[in-house]
Design a protein around this motif. Sequence first.
Motif, PDB file in Angstrom:
ATOM      1  N   ASN A 140       0.862  -1.189   0.000  1.00  0.00           N
ATOM      2  CA  ASN A 140       0.000   0.000   0.000  1.00  0.00           C
ATOM      3  C   ASN A 140       0.898   1.239   0.000  1.00  0.00           C
ATOM      4  OD1 ASN A 140      -1.590   2.176   0.673  1.00  0.00           O
ATOM      5  ND2 ASN A 140      -2.811   1.061   2.190  1.00  0.00           N
ATOM      6  N   PRO A 141       0.877   2.052  -1.074  1.00  0.00           N
ATOM      7  CA  PRO A 141       1.814   3.178  -1.137  1.00  0.00           C
ATOM      8  C   PRO A 141       1.509   4.299  -0.137  1.00  0.00           C
ATOM      9  CG  PRO A 141       0.318   3.230  -3.013  1.00  0.00           C
ATOM     10  CD  PRO A 141       0.033   1.951  -2.285  1.00  0.00           C
ATOM     11  N   ALA A 142       0.322   4.269   0.494  1.00  0.00           N
ATOM     12  CA  ALA A 142      -0.011   5.317   1.467  1.00  0.00           C
ATOM     13  C   ALA A 142       0.717   5.103   2.789  1.00  0.00           C
ATOM     14  CB  ALA A 142      -1.520   5.365   1.698  1.00  0.00           C
ATOM     15  N   ASN A 143       1.061   3.842   3.103  1.00  0.00           N
ATOM     16  CA  ASN A 143       1.739   3.595   4.383  1.00  0.00           C
ATOM     17  C   ASN A 143       2.854   2.552   4.279  1.00  0.00           C
ATOM     18  OD1 ASN A 143       0.344   1.203   4.112  1.00  0.00           O
ATOM     19  ND2 ASN A 143      -1.249   1.750   5.587  1.00  0.00           N
ATOM     20  N   MET A 144       3.095   2.069   3.091  1.00  0.00           N
ATOM     21  CA  MET A 144       4.143   1.069   2.808  1.00  0.00           C
ATOM     22  C   MET A 144       3.911  -0.267   3.512  1.00  0.00           C
ATOM     23  SD  MET A 144       5.715   2.509   0.544  1.00  0.00           S
ATOM     24  CE  MET A 144       7.103   1.472   0.136  1.00  0.00           C
ATOM     25  N   GLN A 145       2.689  -0.509   3.953  1.00  0.00           N
ATOM     26  CA  GLN A 145       2.402  -1.808   4.562  1.00  0.00           C
ATOM     27  C   GLN A 145       2.153  -2.858   3.477  1.00  0.00           C
ATOM     28  OE1 GLN A 145      -0.756  -1.297   7.402  1.00  0.00           O
ATOM     29  NE2 GLN A 145       0.551  -0.078   8.753  1.00  0.00           N
ATOM     30  N   ALA A 146       2.648  -4.070   3.746  1.00  0.00           N
ATOM     31  CA  ALA A 146       2.455  -5.159   2.792  1.00  0.00           C
ATOM     32  C   ALA A 146       0.977  -5.540   2.762  1.00  0.00           C
ATOM     33  CB  ALA A 146       3.303  -6.348   3.200  1.00  0.00           C
ATOM     34  N   LEU A 147       0.440  -5.744   1.570  1.00  0.00           N
ATOM     35  CA  LEU A 147      -0.971  -6.148   1.436  1.00  0.00           C
ATOM     36  C   LEU A 147      -1.087  -7.655   1.233  1.00  0.00           C
ATOM     37  CD1 LEU A 147      -2.192  -3.264  -0.905  1.00  0.00           C
ATOM     38  CD2 LEU A 147      -2.957  -3.664   1.441  1.00  0.00           C
ATOM     39  N   ASP A 148      -0.269  -8.201   0.322  1.00  0.00           N
ATOM     40  CA  ASP A 148      -0.323  -9.642   0.059  1.00  0.00           C
ATOM     41  C   ASP A 148       0.772  -9.992  -0.943  1.00  0.00           C
ATOM     42  OD1 ASP A 148      -1.175 -12.242   0.201  1.00  0.00           O
ATOM     43  OD2 ASP A 148      -3.139 -11.918  -0.691  1.00  0.00           O
ATOM     44  N   GLU A 149       0.886 -11.280  -1.219  1.00  0.00           N
ATOM     45  CA  GLU A 149       1.852 -11.750  -2.216  1.00  0.00           C
ATOM     46  C   GLU A 149       1.121 -12.232  -3.463  1.00  0.00           C
ATOM     47  OE1 GLU A 149       5.884 -13.277  -0.003  1.00  0.00           O
ATOM     48  OE2 GLU A 149       4.411 -14.758  -0.623  1.00  0.00           O
ATOM     49  N   LEU A 150       1.666 -11.877  -4.611  1.00  0.00           N
ATOM     50  CA  LEU A 150       1.062 -12.239  -5.901  1.00  0.00           C
ATOM     51  C   LEU A 150       1.849 -13.398  -6.511  1.00  0.00           C
ATOM     52  CD1 LEU A 150      -0.886 -11.368  -8.290  1.00  0.00           C
ATOM     53  CD2 LEU A 150       1.023  -9.976  -9.111  1.00  0.00           C
ATOM     54  N   THR A 151       1.138 -14.457  -6.906  1.00  0.00           N
ATOM     55  CA  THR A 151       1.836 -15.537  -7.613  1.00  0.00           C
ATOM     56  C   THR A 151       1.936 -15.171  -9.096  1.00  0.00           C
ATOM     57  OG1 THR A 151      -0.146 -16.827  -8.140  1.00  0.00           O
ATOM     58  CG2 THR A 151       0.914 -17.253  -6.007  1.00  0.00           C
ATOM     59  N   LEU A 152       2.954 -15.711  -9.740  1.00  0.00           N
ATOM     60  CA  LEU A 152       3.284 -15.291 -11.114  1.00  0.00           C
ATOM     61  C   LEU A 152       3.221 -16.467 -12.086  1.00  0.00           C
ATOM     62  CD1 LEU A 152       6.401 -13.121 -10.171  1.00  0.00           C
ATOM     63  CD2 LEU A 152       4.045 -12.334 -10.464  1.00  0.00           C
ATOM     64  N   ALA A 153       2.991 -16.128 -13.352  1.00  0.00           N
ATOM     65  CA  ALA A 153       2.856 -17.173 -14.378  1.00  0.00           C
ATOM     66  C   ALA A 153       4.214 -17.766 -14.738  1.00  0.00           C
ATOM     67  CB  ALA A 153       2.210 -16.579 -15.630  1.00  0.00           C
ATOM     68  N   SER A 154       4.248 -19.093 -14.864  1.00  0.00           N
ATOM     69  CA  SER A 154       5.433 -19.779 -15.377  1.00  0.00           C
ATOM     70  C   SER A 154       5.282 -19.896 -16.899  1.00  0.00           C
ATOM     71  CB  SER A 154       5.517 -21.184 -14.774  1.00  0.00           C
ATOM     72  OG  SER A 154       4.407 -21.946 -15.234  1.00  0.00           O
ATOM     73  N   LYS A 155       6.319 -20.367 -17.543  1.00  0.00           N
ATOM     74  CA  LYS A 155       6.268 -20.593 -19.004  1.00  0.00           C
ATOM     75  C   LYS A 155       5.136 -21.584 -19.342  1.00  0.00           C
ATOM     76  CE  LYS A 155       8.786 -20.562 -23.006  1.00  0.00           C
ATOM     77  NZ  LYS A 155       9.210 -19.407 -23.757  1.00  0.00           N
ATOM     78  N   ASP A 156       4.979 -22.630 -18.522  1.00  0.00           N
ATOM     79  CA  ASP A 156       3.904 -23.601 -18.780  1.00  0.00           C
ATOM     80  C   ASP A 156       2.532 -22.939 -18.659  1.00  0.00           C
ATOM     81  OD1 ASP A 156       5.675 -25.607 -19.254  1.00  0.00           O
ATOM     82  OD2 ASP A 156       5.500 -26.534 -17.266  1.00  0.00           O
ATOM     83  N   ASP A 157       2.387 -22.061 -17.656  1.00  0.00           N
ATOM     84  CA  ASP A 157       1.105 -21.341 -17.509  1.00  0.00           C
ATOM     85  C   ASP A 157       0.799 -20.538 -18.782  1.00  0.00           C
ATOM     86  OD1 ASP A 157       0.653 -22.149 -14.854  1.00  0.00           O
ATOM     87  OD2 ASP A 157       1.853 -20.497 -14.058  1.00  0.00           O
ATOM     88  N   LEU A 158       1.822 -19.860 -19.293  1.00  0.00           N
ATOM     89  CA  LEU A 158       1.613 -19.025 -20.486  1.00  0.00           C
ATOM     90  C   LEU A 158       1.276 -19.887 -21.701  1.00  0.00           C
ATOM     91  CD1 LEU A 158       4.520 -16.468 -19.937  1.00  0.00           C
ATOM     92  CD2 LEU A 158       2.076 -16.077 -19.548  1.00  0.00           C
ATOM     93  N   ASN A 159       1.929 -21.028 -21.805  1.00  0.00           N
ATOM     94  CA  ASN A 159       1.625 -21.911 -22.942  1.00  0.00           C
ATOM     95  C   ASN A 159       0.195 -22.445 -22.857  1.00  0.00           C
ATOM     96  OD1 ASN A 159       3.985 -21.593 -24.360  1.00  0.00           O
ATOM     97  ND2 ASN A 159       5.063 -23.166 -23.172  1.00  0.00           N
ATOM     98  N   GLU A 160      -0.275 -22.690 -21.627  1.00  0.00           N
ATOM     99  CA  GLU A 160      -1.685 -23.116 -21.476  1.00  0.00           C
ATOM    100  C   GLU A 160      -2.627 -21.984 -21.869  1.00  0.00           C
ATOM    101  OE1 GLU A 160      -2.666 -24.925 -17.666  1.00  0.00           O
ATOM    102  OE2 GLU A 160      -0.722 -25.948 -17.734  1.00  0.00           O
ATOM    103  N   ALA A 161      -2.261 -20.764 -21.491  1.00  0.00           N
ATOM    104  CA  ALA A 161      -3.101 -19.613 -21.856  1.00  0.00           C
ATOM    105  C   ALA A 161      -3.140 -19.448 -23.376  1.00  0.00           C
ATOM    106  CB  ALA A 161      -2.581 -18.342 -21.180  1.00  0.00           C
ATOM    107  N   LEU A 162      -2.001 -19.680 -24.028  1.00  0.00           N
ATOM    108  CA  LEU A 162      -1.960 -19.551 -25.492  1.00  0.00           C
ATOM    109  C   LEU A 162      -2.841 -20.610 -26.164  1.00  0.00           C
ATOM    110  CD1 LEU A 162       1.856 -18.761 -25.856  1.00  0.00           C
ATOM    111  CD2 LEU A 162      -0.009 -17.299 -26.700  1.00  0.00           C
TER     112      LEU A 162
END
Length: 478
Positions: free
Chosen positions: A31-53
């Motif tokens: 949160n940029p108003a107080n620099m407190q952590a909100l949560d963690e975001l998981t990210l796409a792997s190459k396999d995830d992207l190939n499934e999306a394609l």
Amino acid sequence: MTTPFSYSAPKLLIAGQWREGRDTNRNLITNPANMQALDELTLASKDDLNEALAATQAAFNVWRQTSAHERCERLERGVTRIRENTEHIAHLLTLEQGKPLAEARAECQMAADLVKWYAEEARRIYGRIIPSRLPNSRMEVQKQPVGPVAAFSPWNFPLVLSARKLGGALAAGCTIILKGAEETPASVAAMVDCLNHALPEGVLQLVYGNPPDVSQTLIESPVIRKVSFTGSVPVGRHLAELSAHHLKRITLELGGHAPVIICSDADLKRAVDLLATHKFRNAGQACLSPTRFFVARQCYDQFVDLFGKAASALRLGSGLDAQTQMGPVANARRKQALLDLIDRTVAAGAQRISATAPDEGCFVSPTLLVDVPQSAPAMREEPFGPVACLVPFDTLDEAIALANQSEYGLAGYLFTDSAASIHTVTQNLEVGSLAINGVGVSVPEAPFGGVKDSGYGSESGIEGMEAFLDSRFVHYVS
Ligand code: NAD
């Protein structure tokens, strides 16, 4: 400050399922108003992207056959859901991006308006009949969806800038894989979820990841036929090169450094009122934000005084506080870049007028840089923050020449009472959008795009729809 809305990072939407990305890295959302952590975001792997394609290709075979009326009706159902969920989406946006809640609500409505306009326009994708050369032949131009789209949207207006791409692509009959900005993932995911409820599986997908890896994988895939990016010039240049190599069409919106010309015959009070609101909206982090103010010497001191008072009267604070008029900038990286730009411009000879800003969080005080030399850094580099450069001029031709010295050419503004001045500026200012005695340069029904380093192609308007269509010539002989 309490809020009934809790924050959690979204999952990725791949092949109709919301699920965690399988990359081993995660991004921390703050949160940029107080620099407190909100949560963690998981990210796409190459396999995830190939499934999306694979999913986008399969869904395209269905969606392109779906009638324009059905596409319109489905998108309108999604729009209704976005409007019903405005409070939720706006709170997520304020928490992760910092803008005041009123601005977040307005952005959500604007995003809904954009998709609504495109949805209606789906019914008007006309081809044309060409008078034939032969008595027994008929010549037609048909409009076809270009194919699956890879779109990349930034963090400053994450809803609106995603909606411009989603709305056009989906209405045209294309499927789309959107990579939203990793800094502001939850608001975009909430909007995407509303639309996805009304769409067949795989038509709309949302990923987050390591940006260079995601763009490389998507753009080089033969499945993707069209690329759309909003962001900075260096990244835009890189994606243009990648797209050129793979012969993919690309639309680029790469920011601006908007000139404002204020003539001596302008209604000064009205100009100050409009520009103070417009300049500091979203803490100045807007590609169309007025940044270089060229003011007729006769009214320069008065304008500096009035504009300075309006800027220093703004109440800064958390976007969740109803009294707040300007929130923090989006992240610590942007704050440092802005403070550095201000210091370098003062060192080059400008005077600084600014009030104080809260100590915690990523706040930057609204800052006027007065009498800025044309060669100073802030006259060349897009500030992308609550910074305005002010310069006096003696003749309109001089003001236009100074304004055109920028490498950017997105939005421009003119305040005058003179028809002759309006004509001269309209003919000669190098911008993609021009507002005269107002600040409205972007609406769903009109094209929005830039010239010079601001990019090429348009979003919104019929031009924005055309970006997702191919023309096919069909010649029947009987
Ligand atoms: P940036 O260009 O690095 O990032 C903008 C978006 O592009 C982000 O979502 C980012 O994740 C994504 N991105 C970055 N590298 C990418 C890649 N290789 N492939 C695909 N996507 C990629 O900008 P920034 O550091 O976040 O902001 C810096 C400057 O960018 C600002 O000062 C401003 O000039 C410009 N900007 C412009 C706009 C706009 O509306 N035109 C929006 C955001 C930022």
